[in-house]
Write an enzyme that holds these catalytic residues in place. Structure first.
Site, PDB file in Angstrom:
ATOM      1  N   GLY A  23      10.658  -3.915   0.120  1.00 60.15           N
ATOM      2  CA  GLY A  23      10.245  -4.694   1.273  1.00 60.15           C
ATOM      3  C   GLY A  23      10.148  -3.787   2.481  1.00 60.15           C
ATOM      4  O   GLY A  23      10.551  -2.624   2.443  1.00 60.15           O
ATOM      5  N   TYR A  24       9.637  -4.346   3.569  1.00 55.00           N
ATOM      6  CA  TYR A  24       9.390  -3.563   4.777  1.00 55.00           C
ATOM      7  C   TYR A  24      10.106  -4.175   5.975  1.00 55.00           C
ATOM      8  O   TYR A  24       9.924  -5.351   6.277  1.00 55.00           O
ATOM      9  CB  TYR A  24       7.884  -3.462   5.033  1.00 55.00           C
ATOM     10  CG  TYR A  24       7.228  -2.596   3.989  1.00 55.00           C
ATOM     11  CD1 TYR A  24       7.071  -1.238   4.201  1.00 55.00           C
ATOM     12  CD2 TYR A  24       6.842  -3.129   2.766  1.00 55.00           C
ATOM     13  CE1 TYR A  24       6.527  -0.426   3.219  1.00 55.00           C
ATOM     14  CE2 TYR A  24       6.297  -2.323   1.781  1.00 55.00           C
ATOM     15  CZ  TYR A  24       6.147  -0.970   2.018  1.00 55.00           C
ATOM     16  OH  TYR A  24       5.615  -0.167   1.042  1.00 55.00           O
ATOM     17  N   LEU A  25      10.903  -3.340   6.637  1.00 55.57           N
ATOM     18  CA  LEU A  25      11.550  -3.732   7.883  1.00 55.57           C
ATOM     19  C   LEU A  25      10.578  -3.571   9.046  1.00 55.57           C
ATOM     20  O   LEU A  25      10.680  -4.255  10.045  1.00 55.57           O
ATOM     21  CB  LEU A  25      12.802  -2.885   8.124  1.00 55.57           C
ATOM     22  CG  LEU A  25      13.924  -3.100   7.110  1.00 55.57           C
ATOM     23  CD1 LEU A  25      14.979  -2.011   7.245  1.00 55.57           C
ATOM     24  CD2 LEU A  25      14.537  -4.478   7.297  1.00 55.57           C
ATOM     25  N   VAL A  84      10.354  -8.232   6.261  1.00 57.73           N
ATOM     26  CA  VAL A  84       9.215  -9.115   6.510  1.00 57.73           C
ATOM     27  C   VAL A  84       8.667  -9.525   5.138  1.00 57.73           C
ATOM     28  O   VAL A  84       8.404  -8.660   4.309  1.00 57.73           O
ATOM     29  CB  VAL A  84       8.130  -8.367   7.316  1.00 57.73           C
ATOM     30  CG1 VAL A  84       6.927  -9.256   7.557  1.00 57.73           C
ATOM     31  CG2 VAL A  84       8.687  -7.828   8.621  1.00 57.73           C
TER      32      VAL A  84
END
Length: 146
Positions: A29-31, A81
């Protein structure tokens, strides 16, 4: 400073499977998914990682990756996100290079990409027969945009 130089292709058939030397499941996932920088959290097998990448300049960008505890990575994935990507990565040796073939699951089922990391922009490489369209530099195929 660490540089990542890679080329990415769509995969047109499953010929990579018989050539693969190993595979593992990945959750990522992406912060942060801004074009100038991404911050990725990944669990690969039994290990956690956090990776910071700069903006692409052609096939090259800065990349910094650090191992973190898998428990910390799980907690950080909850902060990401949406969506968290699920995929199986196959390592495919081919004529002196190792290709990373990612078969996506869930909402991206059916998407399969292949990447090769190079030591320089000028390095030549053989293209295995399972490769399709070259999507290097196409933002639609950045993992952070999927």
């Amino acid at each position: 400073m660490a540089l990542e130089i890679e080329h990415k292709y769509l995969v047109k058939n499953d010929g990579f499977r018989k050539l693969a030397s190993s595979s593992c499941r990945i959750s990522q996932g992406y912060l942060c998914r801004e074009p100038e920088r991404t911050v990725r959290v990944r669990i690969k097998g039994e290990k956690g990682f956090i990776t910071v990448k700069g903006k692409n300049d052609g096939a090259t960008r800065m990349e910094f990756e650090y191992e973190v505890g898998v428990g910390d990575a799980l907690e950080m994935l909850r902060m990401c996100v949406p969506p968290v990507l699920e995929k199986t990565r196959y390592l495919v040796p081919f004529e002196g290079h190792v290709w990373e073939v990612d078969e996506f699951h869930g909402a991206l089922e059916g998407l399969v990409t292949a990447e090769i990391e190079l030591s320089s922009e000028e390095e030549s490489y053989a293209r295995p027969p399972f490769l399709g369209e070259d999507v290097t530099g196409n933002p639609a195929y950045y993992n952070s945009n999927l």
